[in-house]
Scaffold this motif. Structure first.
Motif, PDB file in Angstrom:
ATOM      1  N   LEU A 297       0.825  -1.215   0.000  1.00  0.00           N
ATOM      2  CA  LEU A 297       0.000   0.000   0.000  1.00  0.00           C
ATOM      3  C   LEU A 297       0.859   1.266   0.000  1.00  0.00           C
ATOM      4  CD1 LEU A 297      -2.844  -1.010   2.495  1.00  0.00           C
ATOM      5  CD2 LEU A 297      -3.127  -0.437   0.076  1.00  0.00           C
ATOM      6  N   GLN A 298       2.094   1.142   0.452  1.00  0.00           N
ATOM      7  CA  GLN A 298       2.987   2.304   0.453  1.00  0.00           C
ATOM      8  C   GLN A 298       3.418   2.703  -0.951  1.00  0.00           C
ATOM      9  OE1 GLN A 298       6.292   1.514   3.097  1.00  0.00           O
ATOM     10  NE2 GLN A 298       4.940   0.856   4.775  1.00  0.00           N
ATOM     11  N   ALA A 299       3.290   1.757  -1.911  1.00  0.00           N
ATOM     12  CA  ALA A 299       3.788   2.033  -3.257  1.00  0.00           C
ATOM     13  C   ALA A 299       2.734   1.902  -4.345  1.00  0.00           C
ATOM     14  CB  ALA A 299       4.944   1.074  -3.574  1.00  0.00           C
ATOM     15  N   LEU A 300       1.586   1.268  -4.014  1.00  0.00           N
ATOM     16  CA  LEU A 300       0.599   0.966  -5.053  1.00  0.00           C
ATOM     17  C   LEU A 300      -0.793   1.457  -4.673  1.00  0.00           C
ATOM     18  CD1 LEU A 300       1.625  -2.744  -5.770  1.00  0.00           C
ATOM     19  CD2 LEU A 300       2.118  -0.763  -7.219  1.00  0.00           C
ATOM     20  N   PRO A 301      -1.653   1.686  -5.657  1.00  0.00           N
ATOM     21  CA  PRO A 301      -3.064   1.968  -5.365  1.00  0.00           C
ATOM     22  C   PRO A 301      -3.692   0.791  -4.619  1.00  0.00           C
ATOM     23  CG  PRO A 301      -2.556   2.446  -7.657  1.00  0.00           C
ATOM     24  CD  PRO A 301      -1.364   1.727  -7.097  1.00  0.00           C
ATOM     25  N   LEU A 302      -4.762   1.071  -3.899  1.00  0.00           N
ATOM     26  CA  LEU A 302      -5.364   0.090  -3.001  1.00  0.00           C
ATOM     27  C   LEU A 302      -5.702  -1.221  -3.721  1.00  0.00           C
ATOM     28  CD1 LEU A 302      -7.859   0.706  -0.169  1.00  0.00           C
ATOM     29  CD2 LEU A 302      -8.389  -1.040  -1.850  1.00  0.00           C
ATOM     30  N   ARG A 303      -6.404  -1.137  -4.826  1.00  0.00           N
ATOM     31  CA  ARG A 303      -6.830  -2.363  -5.511  1.00  0.00           C
ATOM     32  C   ARG A 303      -5.645  -3.202  -5.973  1.00  0.00           C
ATOM     33  NH1 ARG A 303     -12.178  -2.867  -6.658  1.00  0.00           N
ATOM     34  NH2 ARG A 303     -13.485  -1.012  -6.348  1.00  0.00           N
TER      35      ARG A 303
ATOM     36  N   ALA B 175      -2.618  -3.191  -4.706  1.00  0.00           N
ATOM     37  CA  ALA B 175      -1.935  -3.722  -3.528  1.00  0.00           C
ATOM     38  C   ALA B 175      -2.663  -4.948  -2.987  1.00  0.00           C
ATOM     39  CB  ALA B 175      -1.835  -2.642  -2.451  1.00  0.00           C
ATOM     40  N   VAL B 176      -3.998  -4.881  -2.939  1.00  0.00           N
ATOM     41  CA  VAL B 176      -4.793  -6.013  -2.448  1.00  0.00           C
ATOM     42  C   VAL B 176      -4.619  -7.223  -3.362  1.00  0.00           C
ATOM     43  CG1 VAL B 176      -7.155  -6.852  -2.147  1.00  0.00           C
ATOM     44  CG2 VAL B 176      -6.488  -4.631  -1.198  1.00  0.00           C
ATOM     45  N   ARG B 177      -4.678  -6.994  -4.674  1.00  0.00           N
ATOM     46  CA  ARG B 177      -4.549  -8.102  -5.626  1.00  0.00           C
ATOM     47  C   ARG B 177      -3.195  -8.811  -5.461  1.00  0.00           C
ATOM     48  NH1 ARG B 177      -2.071  -8.275 -10.288  1.00  0.00           N
ATOM     49  NH2 ARG B 177      -1.887  -5.998 -10.399  1.00  0.00           N
ATOM     50  N   LEU B 178      -2.133  -8.015  -5.393  1.00  0.00           N
ATOM     51  CA  LEU B 178      -0.804  -8.614  -5.261  1.00  0.00           C
ATOM     52  C   LEU B 178      -0.620  -9.305  -3.910  1.00  0.00           C
ATOM     53  CD1 LEU B 178       1.497  -5.946  -6.938  1.00  0.00           C
ATOM     54  CD2 LEU B 178       0.990  -8.248  -7.748  1.00  0.00           C
ATOM     55  N   ALA B 179      -1.122  -8.695  -2.846  1.00  0.00           N
ATOM     56  CA  ALA B 179      -0.990  -9.312  -1.522  1.00  0.00           C
ATOM     57  C   ALA B 179      -1.707 -10.654  -1.483  1.00  0.00           C
ATOM     58  CB  ALA B 179      -1.554  -8.378  -0.449  1.00  0.00           C
TER      59      ALA B 179
ATOM     60  N   ASN C  90     -11.052 -10.664  -0.555  1.00  0.00           N
ATOM     61  CA  ASN C  90     -12.109  -9.866   0.077  1.00  0.00           C
ATOM     62  C   ASN C  90     -11.706  -9.400   1.473  1.00  0.00           C
ATOM     63  OD1 ASN C  90     -13.690 -10.194  -2.156  1.00  0.00           O
ATOM     64  ND2 ASN C  90     -15.044 -11.736  -1.258  1.00  0.00           N
ATOM     65  N   ALA C  91     -11.079 -10.314   2.244  1.00  0.00           N
ATOM     66  CA  ALA C  91     -10.667  -9.955   3.605  1.00  0.00           C
ATOM     67  C   ALA C  91      -9.579  -8.885   3.576  1.00  0.00           C
ATOM     68  CB  ALA C  91     -10.182 -11.193   4.341  1.00  0.00           C
ATOM     69  N   LEU C  92      -8.637  -9.019   2.652  1.00  0.00           N
ATOM     70  CA  LEU C  92      -7.569  -8.023   2.542  1.00  0.00           C
ATOM     71  C   LEU C  92      -8.119  -6.673   2.092  1.00  0.00           C
ATOM     72  CD1 LEU C  92      -4.746 -10.177   0.898  1.00  0.00           C
ATOM     73  CD2 LEU C  92      -4.910  -9.447   3.281  1.00  0.00           C
ATOM     74  N   TYR C  93      -9.048  -6.708   1.160  1.00  0.00           N
ATOM     75  CA  TYR C  93      -9.649  -5.467   0.669  1.00  0.00           C
ATOM     76  C   TYR C  93     -10.387  -4.738   1.802  1.00  0.00           C
ATOM     77  CZ  TYR C  93     -12.343  -2.338  -2.354  1.00  0.00           C
ATOM     78  OH  TYR C  93     -12.901  -1.235  -2.956  1.00  0.00           O
ATOM     79  N   ALA C  94     -11.146  -5.504   2.592  1.00  0.00           N
ATOM     80  CA  ALA C  94     -11.873  -4.888   3.706  1.00  0.00           C
ATOM     81  C   ALA C  94     -10.908  -4.287   4.723  1.00  0.00           C
ATOM     82  CB  ALA C  94     -12.783  -5.922   4.369  1.00  0.00           C
TER      83      ALA C  94
END
Length: 305
Positions: free
Chosen positions: A270-276, A278-282, A291-295
């Motif tokens: 999240l420090q380097a990427l847009p939220l979506r 960052a969530v996808r890569l994580a 879904n849990a990471l996005y929330a």
């Protein structure tokens, strides 16, 4: 009166008559959601004691009271439902100001949750009068108790009550899309004429487990847990399954038991990427549910963390 409730009235008087039930108070009384035996002794006593019983449907409530052996004349029953709640609430306030005890019951369950009652309580409190809760049956907690959908195996704690979703298909699909990112258990309510459409829309949640409970506490009670994508097929398999009132529980989305590694990776991304992104890569890196990471990311964003 059913003979089986004669002793219940005696027990109600013995158990609750010595308790303090002040005048000029509104009593919010939970009533059974199907099985008449699911009434509390205190509720029976207060319904006998009340000068007025305000209710969603006077005919339904009169039938219930007579089953318990409680006799109330027509003048003691006051219709208060979603179409007249604001006006009828003022009538209740006036009766309370005259020193009456007023009990309010919905057609079933605990009033003021998804049924009318919230505006009534607000009006009573605004007038400086007292509202007293009498706990009892609730379709929400009844379904939760047998669904196994509370937090476990690393799933987020608590639940979200979403109630009835919008009737229009496009709006309902939009709300379901939002709920897909809610990792906690989500409680929904639905009527029989829309359960098929709701089940079809919930298929977008894929394999997420959903518990469907229908006709709770009644003779044909049925509780089943299936993947969201299989709900419509289960309902369509029998005409009986589309009858009755429904509670649906979207099970929580478990976070991988990785000791917090997925959340650490998410924070770094999240420090380097847009939220979506960052969530996808994580999710791809750690295997944790997207879904849990996005929330969680949204919660950090709202909290400014």
């Amino acid at each position: 009166m059913s003979a089986s409730f004669a002793s219940a009235l005696d027990a109600a008087r013995a158990a609750a008559a010595a308790q303090h039930h002040p005048q000029a108070a509104l009593y919010m009384v939970a009533t059974p959601i199907g099985n008449l035996a699911d009434i509390t002794l205190r509720a029976l006593h207060v319904l006998q004691l009340a000068d007025t019983v305000a209710c969603e449907d006077t005919r339904h409530t009169q039938s219930m009271l007579r089953a318990y052996g409680i006799d109330k004349g027509a003048a003691q029953l006051l219709a208060l439902h979603r179409h007249n709640e604001a006006e009828a609430a003022q009538d209740v306030v006036q009766r309370l100001q005259q020193g009456q005890r007023v009990a309010y019951v919905s057609d079933a369950g605990t009033p003021g949750v998804s049924d009318p009652g919230a505006r009534l309580v607000a009006a009573v409190q605004a007038a400086g009068l007292r509202a007293m809760p009498l706990p009892g049956a609730s379709s929400i907690t009844t379904a939760l108790s047998v669904a196994g959908a509370v937090a476990w195996r690393g799933a987020p704690d608590g639940f979200v009550f979403a109630g009835f979703l919008p009737a229009k298909s496009a709006e309902r699909a939009r709300v379901i899309g939002q709920l897909a990112h809610e990792p906690r258990c989500v409680v929904l309510l639905e009527a029989p004429h829309r359960i098929g459409e709701l089940a079809q829309d919930l298929a977008a949640l894929g394999a997420r487990p959903v518990t469907l409970a229908r006709e709770l506490t009644k003779q044909f009670e049925e509780v089943t847990t299936r993947p969201a994508q299989a709900l419509r097929e289960w309902i369509d398999a029998s005409p009986q399954r589309a009858r009755g009132e429904f509670v649906l529980l979207l099970h929580p989305v478990p976070v991988a038991g990785d000791g917090g590694e997925s959340l650490r990776v998410l924070r770094l991304l999240l420090q380097a990427l847009p939220l979506r992104n960052a969530v996808r890569l994580a999710a791809e890196i750690t295997g944790a549910p997207r879904n849990a990471l996005y929330a969680q990311a949204l919660e950090w964003q709202r909290a400014g963390i």
